[in-house]
Motif scaffolding. Structure first.
Motif, mmCIF file in Angstrom:
data_model
loop_
_atom_site.group_PDB
_atom_site.id
_atom_site.type_symbol
_atom_site.label_atom_id
_atom_site.label_comp_id
_atom_site.label_asym_id
_atom_site.label_seq_id
_atom_site.Cartn_x
_atom_site.Cartn_y
_atom_site.Cartn_z
ATOM 1 N N LEU A 90 0.833 -1.203 0.000
ATOM 2 C CA LEU A 90 0.000 0.000 0.000
ATOM 3 C C LEU A 90 0.868 1.253 0.000
ATOM 4 N N THR A 91 1.920 1.230 0.817
ATOM 5 C CA THR A 91 2.828 2.370 0.913
ATOM 6 C C THR A 91 4.106 1.944 1.611
ATOM 7 N N SER A 111 -5.855 -2.414 9.897
ATOM 8 C CA SER A 111 -6.373 -2.579 8.534
ATOM 9 C C SER A 111 -5.323 -3.108 7.559
ATOM 10 N N GLU A 154 -6.443 14.030 2.937
ATOM 11 C CA GLU A 154 -5.563 13.596 1.848
ATOM 12 C C GLU A 154 -5.966 12.215 1.349
ATOM 13 N N LEU A 155 -6.285 11.314 2.275
ATOM 14 C CA LEU A 155 -6.719 9.967 1.887
ATOM 15 C C LEU A 155 -8.027 10.027 1.095
ATOM 16 N N ALA A 156 -8.952 10.864 1.542
ATOM 17 C CA ALA A 156 -10.227 11.010 0.844
ATOM 18 C C ALA A 156 -10.001 11.570 -0.553
ATOM 19 N N ASP A 157 -9.091 12.543 -0.677
ATOM 20 C CA ASP A 157 -8.772 13.119 -1.988
ATOM 21 C C ASP A 157 -8.138 12.074 -2.913
ATOM 22 N N ASP A 158 -7.259 11.225 -2.341
ATOM 23 C CA ASP A 158 -6.637 10.163 -3.141
ATOM 24 C C ASP A 158 -7.695 9.175 -3.647
ATOM 25 N N GLU A 159 -8.643 8.843 -2.768
ATOM 26 C CA GLU A 159 -9.705 7.908 -3.148
ATOM 27 C C GLU A 159 -10.601 8.486 -4.228
ATOM 28 N N ALA A 160 -10.833 9.807 -4.169
ATOM 29 C CA ALA A 160 -11.716 10.463 -5.138
ATOM 30 C C ALA A 160 -11.082 10.517 -6.523
ATOM 31 N N GLY A 161 -9.745 10.476 -6.577
ATOM 32 C CA GLY A 161 -9.059 10.536 -7.876
ATOM 33 C C GLY A 161 -8.919 11.950 -8.364
#
Length: 165
Positions: A90-91, A111, A154-161
């Motif tokens: 994942l990272t 997770s 930031e995670l939400a923005d990454d998920e949104a694309g």
């Protein structure tokens, strides 16, 4: 006449009997690089530096096991680790990065797993010590909450694309 001068060892047992390799000021420097602590002044971080445990891992050793319920976070002081689910990475996290930060706020099943890629030194902060620290130092709580909120955004923005023009 022979004079013997004894210098203090950098590796000394703490009051709890553990062996620490980093000086408090070195721990503060590591913590200041970590996003969740970056807004906290060094003199305040010294309190955090005194309560973390130093933990070493060899390459291939699992640090966090997916599904385990734990209540601590790790700050990478030296080395490199990878967060993964099975074989899928994942990272990767480097010195100054944090893994498992939500566990000190709300312990839940992990997770993802985290494994050392190279010899790694981590600073482990346990929830009980963190809670006591928050009671004494409310500035730390505000800084940690702000950093976690930013990280979640930031995670939400990454998920949104990417945005469409």
């Amino acid at each position: 006449m022979r004079v013997s001068v004894k210098f203090p060892s950098r590796v000394t047992p703490s009051p709890e009997g553990r062996i620490d390799e980093l000086l408090t000021i070195e721990r503060v420097a590591v913590l200041q690089r970590a996003g969740i602590f970056s807004g906290i002044p060094g003199h305040t971080l010294a309190a955090v530096a005194r309560i973390v445990d130093e933990v070493r891992f060899n390459p291939g050793e699992e640090i966090i096991t997916r599904g385990a319920v734990e209540d601590w976070l790790f700050v990478v002081a030296e080395g490199r680790v990878r967060a993964h689910i099975g074989d899928r990475t994942l990272t990767e996290r480097l010195p100054g990065d944090v893994v498992g930060e939500l566990a000190v706020l709300a312990p839940a099943a992990r997770s993802a797993s985290v494994t050392a890629i190279e010899p790694t030194l981590l600073l482990r902060l346990r929830r009980k010590a963190f809670d006591e620290l928050l009671d004494d130092q409310p500035d730390i709580a505000r800084s940690v909450i702000a950093a976690l909120a930013t990280r979640l955004q930031e995670l939400a923005d990454d998920e949104a694309g990417p945005e469409s023009p």
